[in-house]
Design a protein around this motif. Structure first.
Motif, PDB file in Angstrom:
ATOM      1  N   MET A 139       0.830  -1.205   0.000  1.00 27.04           N
ATOM      2  CA  MET A 139       0.000   0.000   0.000  1.00 27.04           C
ATOM      3  C   MET A 139       0.867   1.259   0.000  1.00 27.04           C
ATOM      4  N   HIS A 140       2.012   1.161   0.769  1.00 25.69           N
ATOM      5  CA  HIS A 140       2.913   2.313   0.789  1.00 25.69           C
ATOM      6  C   HIS A 140       3.634   2.442  -0.544  1.00 25.69           C
ATOM      7  N   LEU A 141       3.862   1.276  -1.175  1.00 21.05           N
ATOM      8  CA  LEU A 141       4.528   1.299  -2.484  1.00 21.05           C
ATOM      9  C   LEU A 141       3.662   2.016  -3.500  1.00 21.05           C
ATOM     10  N   SER A 142       2.349   1.761  -3.453  1.00 22.69           N
ATOM     11  CA  SER A 142       1.464   2.429  -4.411  1.00 22.69           C
ATOM     12  C   SER A 142       1.473   3.942  -4.179  1.00 22.69           C
ATOM     13  N   PHE A 143       1.602   4.357  -2.916  1.00 26.96           N
ATOM     14  CA  PHE A 143       1.658   5.800  -2.670  1.00 26.96           C
ATOM     15  C   PHE A 143       2.985   6.384  -3.150  1.00 26.96           C
ATOM     16  N   MET A 144       4.062   5.589  -2.967  1.00 23.19           N
ATOM     17  CA  MET A 144       5.373   6.049  -3.473  1.00 23.19           C
ATOM     18  C   MET A 144       5.335   6.188  -4.991  1.00 23.19           C
ATOM     19  N   ALA A 145       4.677   5.204  -5.643  1.00 22.20           N
ATOM     20  CA  ALA A 145       4.549   5.261  -7.105  1.00 22.20           C
ATOM     21  C   ALA A 145       3.744   6.488  -7.519  1.00 22.20           C
ATOM     22  N   ALA A 146       2.692   6.781  -6.726  1.00 16.89           N
ATOM     23  CA  ALA A 146       1.861   7.960  -7.030  1.00 16.89           C
ATOM     24  C   ALA A 146       2.707   9.236  -6.939  1.00 16.89           C
ATOM     25  N   ALA A 147       3.507   9.321  -5.867  1.00 18.13           N
ATOM     26  CA  ALA A 147       4.359  10.514  -5.687  1.00 18.13           C
ATOM     27  C   ALA A 147       5.348  10.629  -6.849  1.00 18.13           C
ATOM     28  N   PHE A 148       5.867   9.484  -7.294  1.00 18.97           N
ATOM     29  CA  PHE A 148       6.804   9.472  -8.415  1.00 18.97           C
ATOM     30  C   PHE A 148       6.124  10.005  -9.682  1.00 18.97           C
ATOM     31  N   CYS A 149       4.872   9.557  -9.902  1.00 16.15           N
ATOM     32  CA  CYS A 149       4.112  10.026 -11.084  1.00 16.15           C
ATOM     33  C   CYS A 149       3.903  11.542 -11.016  1.00 16.15           C
ATOM     34  N   TYR A 150       3.622  12.050  -9.824  1.00 11.56           N
ATOM     35  CA  TYR A 150       3.412  13.500  -9.682  1.00 11.56           C
ATOM     36  C   TYR A 150       4.687  14.261 -10.053  1.00 11.56           C
ATOM     37  N   ILE A 151       5.835  13.700  -9.638  1.00 10.67           N
ATOM     38  CA  ILE A 151       7.105  14.384  -9.928  1.00 10.67           C
ATOM     39  C   ILE A 151       7.381  14.346 -11.440  1.00 10.67           C
ATOM     40  N   ILE A 152       7.075  13.183 -12.070  1.00 10.69           N
ATOM     41  CA  ILE A 152       7.250  13.099 -13.547  1.00 10.69           C
ATOM     42  C   ILE A 152       6.338  14.130 -14.219  1.00 10.69           C
ATOM     43  N   SER A 153       5.118  14.223 -13.708  1.00  9.67           N
ATOM     44  CA  SER A 153       4.170  15.185 -14.278  1.00  9.67           C
ATOM     45  C   SER A 153       4.729  16.614 -14.189  1.00  9.67           C
ATOM     46  N   GLY A 204       8.759  21.010 -19.074  1.00 10.51           N
ATOM     47  CA  GLY A 204       9.145  20.874 -20.483  1.00 10.51           C
ATOM     48  C   GLY A 204       8.013  21.178 -21.448  1.00 10.51           C
ATOM     49  N   SER A 205       6.918  21.760 -20.939  1.00 10.74           N
ATOM     50  CA  SER A 205       5.742  22.158 -21.758  1.00 10.74           C
ATOM     51  C   SER A 205       5.075  20.986 -22.472  1.00 10.74           C
ATOM     52  N   ARG A 206       5.183  19.795 -21.931  1.00 14.26           N
ATOM     53  CA  ARG A 206       4.478  18.651 -22.544  1.00 14.26           C
ATOM     54  C   ARG A 206       3.227  18.389 -21.730  1.00 14.26           C
ATOM     55  N   ARG A 207       2.202  19.163 -22.083  1.00 12.44           N
ATOM     56  CA  ARG A 207       0.988  19.212 -21.277  1.00 12.44           C
ATOM     57  C   ARG A 207       0.248  17.880 -21.235  1.00 12.44           C
ATOM     58  N   ARG A 208       0.064  17.264 -22.387  1.00 13.46           N
ATOM     59  CA  ARG A 208      -0.721  16.021 -22.440  1.00 13.46           C
ATOM     60  C   ARG A 208      -0.067  14.927 -21.606  1.00 13.46           C
ATOM     61  N   ALA A 209       1.248  14.773 -21.794  1.00 14.77           N
ATOM     62  CA  ALA A 209       1.972  13.730 -21.047  1.00 14.77           C
ATOM     63  C   ALA A 209       1.928  14.046 -19.553  1.00 14.77           C
ATOM     64  N   SER A 210       2.038  15.329 -19.235  1.00 13.17           N
ATOM     65  CA  SER A 210       1.989  15.741 -17.826  1.00 13.17           C
ATOM     66  C   SER A 210       0.624  15.400 -17.218  1.00 13.17           C
ATOM     67  N   ALA A 211      -0.438  15.688 -17.981  1.00 15.81           N
ATOM     68  CA  ALA A 211      -1.799  15.382 -17.492  1.00 15.81           C
ATOM     69  C   ALA A 211      -1.981  13.877 -17.327  1.00 15.81           C
ATOM     70  N   PHE A 212      -1.390  13.110 -18.251  1.00 15.67           N
ATOM     71  CA  PHE A 212      -1.509  11.647 -18.163  1.00 15.67           C
ATOM     72  C   PHE A 212      -0.874  11.138 -16.861  1.00 15.67           C
ATOM     73  N   PHE A 213       0.343  11.608 -16.581  1.00 10.91           N
ATOM     74  CA  PHE A 213       1.024  11.153 -15.357  1.00 10.91           C
ATOM     75  C   PHE A 213       0.319  11.658 -14.096  1.00 10.91           C
ATOM     76  N   PRO A 255      -6.701  22.227 -15.781  1.00  6.40           N
ATOM     77  CA  PRO A 255      -5.818  23.376 -16.101  1.00  6.40           C
ATOM     78  C   PRO A 255      -4.519  22.970 -16.782  1.00  6.40           C
ATOM     79  N   ILE A 256      -3.982  21.776 -16.438  1.00  9.45           N
ATOM     80  CA  ILE A 256      -2.725  21.356 -17.080  1.00  9.45           C
ATOM     81  C   ILE A 256      -2.958  21.183 -18.589  1.00  9.45           C
ATOM     82  N   LEU A 257      -4.103  20.599 -18.931  1.00  7.01           N
ATOM     83  CA  LEU A 257      -4.407  20.397 -20.361  1.00  7.01           C
ATOM     84  C   LEU A 257      -4.717  21.723 -21.054  1.00  7.01           C
ATOM     85  N   ALA A 258      -5.334  22.636 -20.304  1.00  7.13           N
ATOM     86  CA  ALA A 258      -5.711  23.923 -20.912  1.00  7.13           C
ATOM     87  C   ALA A 258      -4.553  24.919 -20.796  1.00  7.13           C
ATOM     88  N   SER A 259      -4.774  26.086 -21.368  1.00  7.37           N
ATOM     89  CA  SER A 259      -3.687  27.081 -21.369  1.00  7.37           C
ATOM     90  C   SER A 259      -3.454  27.689 -19.985  1.00  7.37           C
TER      91      SER A 259
END
Lengths: 275, 294
Positions: A1-15, A21-30, A73-77
């Motif tokens: 369960m803690h691993l899933s939260f760590m993975a979530a935090a990692f995804c937020y940092i990637i986002s 890097g102005s890659r909005r779609r990929a950021s929104a996906f992560f 907002p990440i997807l929008a301007s």
């Protein structure tokens, strides 16, 4: 369960990195992926320990709710790296200062107990969103005034293109302020519902709407009063201006963090030691 | 005439928004300052519910003023805020009613009243808390054994615990929860000579027998087996006349809050509608609303 939260935090940092890097779609996906993992970690936590109930889960749920609010907002301007930065910071705070405190289900045998926790967390998330919009409004208006002074000093007078660019910037600031105001209203709504649910729970359990041995009661009321004041600013002309309003909301979200989130955090612990 | 203007000035002073600003700012500071004493000396504040505010003031309150001063200041500020809220909202409500015909519809006028509904509800809530803390009676430390009764003098009644059912955890996922209680049901019978009531008492499920309410505080045994312990329940018996006021205050405040959100929604939709109308406006294009006069 803690691993899933760590993975979530990692995804937020990637986002956050992708947003820089102005890659909005990929950021929104992560960001979306992070929110899903975050929700999964909470679900697993509740399921795994029942009939014990995990208290102080606010710190884990808030990044998920703020993240969900940031996807649009990440997807929008209107998106800005400050959005994923806020979510990442909140997730890292929960990750490094975990507070796994569990109580028997006995004293939670009423929907009001769960409503108190849930509405409170949604309220906090909304106040943090308001802080994000306030910060954006402040930096955009600061940039606007800097550009204005620079362009005026360069050209000597305000040409049509300068006026046009300033108009666009001021619209963007007012949009941010509008979103900030809406977030505060929603936050106040959920915060009030949380306080009332807590009062009903306290009455059902202990015969009184106020439990006098919980110090968080004071800071919760302080936050409620602070945002009550925010909602009355339109009646005070000297304070109902973009800068004071944005500052007010920003200080409010700092108050929410220091007054209601920090007391729920645990001691500093290295995340690896959790799993 | 002079006295009238003086009164008018006093009324205006108490209803001024700047006064609200000062009072609320002071309350925020005071509440934040109250965090520390409440965290480190909870034993000083916990008895407020049991003994009522006045008795608490005479004992804990005045004797530990260093730790309790923030609460006295808070009560004073609450009193000021109540007066300010009443005067301010009454002034504004009067103005609104005077201009009610300028609203596009009766419904929008009613929605516009939402902040005032919240303000008046808040005052009703404060009254409820005041009545509760000044006039509520609490019977603490009442322990009931199965088959035994206790008698109350005020209001005169007898409470009997007929039986106590306890459910214990039987799952395998949580070994440390094994044999620990996860639910308790106490079957009570209450009799005041004229009325008789049988009811089930549980955690967060009090029993009402006007004017009292009975709340389950604790029970035993909380674990099955091991050291044999007698069955009993520990109850809090409250006679709180303020509960009707603060609960109705909360209800109406919530109603006002929903109305406020609704009003904001209508405003946002109207703004969007106007913006769209302005976007579609092209001078010289006949057929679009503004030109054709539709």
């Amino acid at each position: 369960m803690h691993l899933s939260f760590m993975a979530a935090a990692f995804c937020y940092i990637i986002s956050l990195a992708l947003m820089i890097g102005s890659r909005r779609r990929a950021s929104a996906f992560f960001m979306g992926l992070g929110c899903s993992l975050n929700l999964l970690s909470l679900g697993v936590r509740y399921y795994g320990f029942f009939p014990m109930l995990p208290l102080y889960q606010g710190a884990y749920l808030i990044p998920c709710l703020v993240g969900a609010c940031c996807i649009k907002p990440i997807l929008a301007s209107s998106g800005h790296p400050i959005h994923p930065l806020m979510v990442s910071s909140l997730a890292l705070t929960a990750l490094f200062f975990p507070n796994d405190y569990y109580l028997p289900v006995l004293q939670f045998k009423t929907p009001f107990a769960h409503a108190f926790v849930f509405f409170g967390v949604v309220g906090k998330a909304m106040f943090f969103m308001a802080g994000t919009w306030a910060f954006l409004a402040l930096i955009r208006s600061a940039r606007q005034s800097r550009e204005r002074s620079w362009q005026t000093s360069e050209t000597g007078d305000e040409t049509e293109s300068i006026v046009k660019s300033q108009l666009v910037a001021s619209i963007s600031t007012s949009e941010n302020l509008k979103k900030m105001g809406n977030a505060v209203i929603l936050g106040f709504f959920f915060w009030t519902l949380s306080i009332f649910s807590g009062a009903v729970w306290s009455y059902l359990g202990w015969g009184s709407p106020v439990v006098w041995d919980d110090p968080l009661m004071t800071t919760t009321m302080a936050v409620w009063l602070y945002f009550t004041l925010f909602l009355h600013l339109h009646l005070i002309p000297t304070l109902y201006k973009p800068f004071p309003r944005a500052m007010f909301a920003l200080v409010g979200s700092a108050l929410v963090f220091v007054g209601t989130l920090m007391p729920e955090l645990g001691m500093l612990r290295w995340p690896g030691g959790l799993s | 005439m002079k006295a009238f203007f003086k009164l008018k000035n006093i009324w205006a002073f108490w209803g001024h928004i700047n006064l609200t600003l000062v009072i609320i700012a002071l309350m925020v500071v005071d509440l934040v300052a109250g965090y520390h004493p409440l965290k480190h000396y909870p034993e000083l504040f916990a008895p407020i519910n049991d003994m009522g505010f006045l008795v608490w003031c005479k004992t804990y309150g005045f004797n530990y003023l260093d730790q309790t001063l923030w609460l006295f200041i808070l009560v004073g500020l609450l009193a000021l805020l109540s007066i300010n809220t009443f005067v301010c909202t009454t002034q504004r409500m009067g103005r609104l009613i005077k201009h009610r015909r300028s609203f596009p519809s009766q419904f929008q006028f009613v929605l516009r009243l939402s902040p005032h509904i919240m303000h008046y509800s808040m005052l009703v809530m404060f009254c409820g808390y005041l009545i509760s803390y000044l006039g509520a009676g609490t019977h603490m430390g009442k322990v009931l054994l199965p088959g035994k009764s206790i008698s109350l003098s005020s209001p005169a009644c007898t409470i009997t615990l007929k039986s106590l059912d306890i459910d214990y955890y039987q799952g395998e996922r949580m070994p440390h929860m094994e044999r620990r209680a996860i639910n308790a049901r106490a079957f009570l019978e209450i009799d005041d000579g004229e009325r008789q009531k049988s009811a089930v008492l549980g955690y967060n499920s009090p029993v009402y027998f006007a004017p009292i309410s009975i709340h389950l505080k604790d029970f035993a045994p909380e674990t099955k087996g091991g050291m044999s312990r007698n069955k009993y329940i520990h109850v809090i018996i409250k006679n709180d006349p303020g509960k009707y006021y603060y609960s109705s205050g909360m209800l109406f405040f919530t109603l006002g809050l929903f109305m406020y959100l609704w009003e904001k929604r209508i405003k946002t939709l109207n703004t969007k509608h106007t913006e769209n109308k302005n976007k579609n406006y092209r001078p010289g294009r006949i057929g679009h609303g503004q030109e054709s006069g539709q």
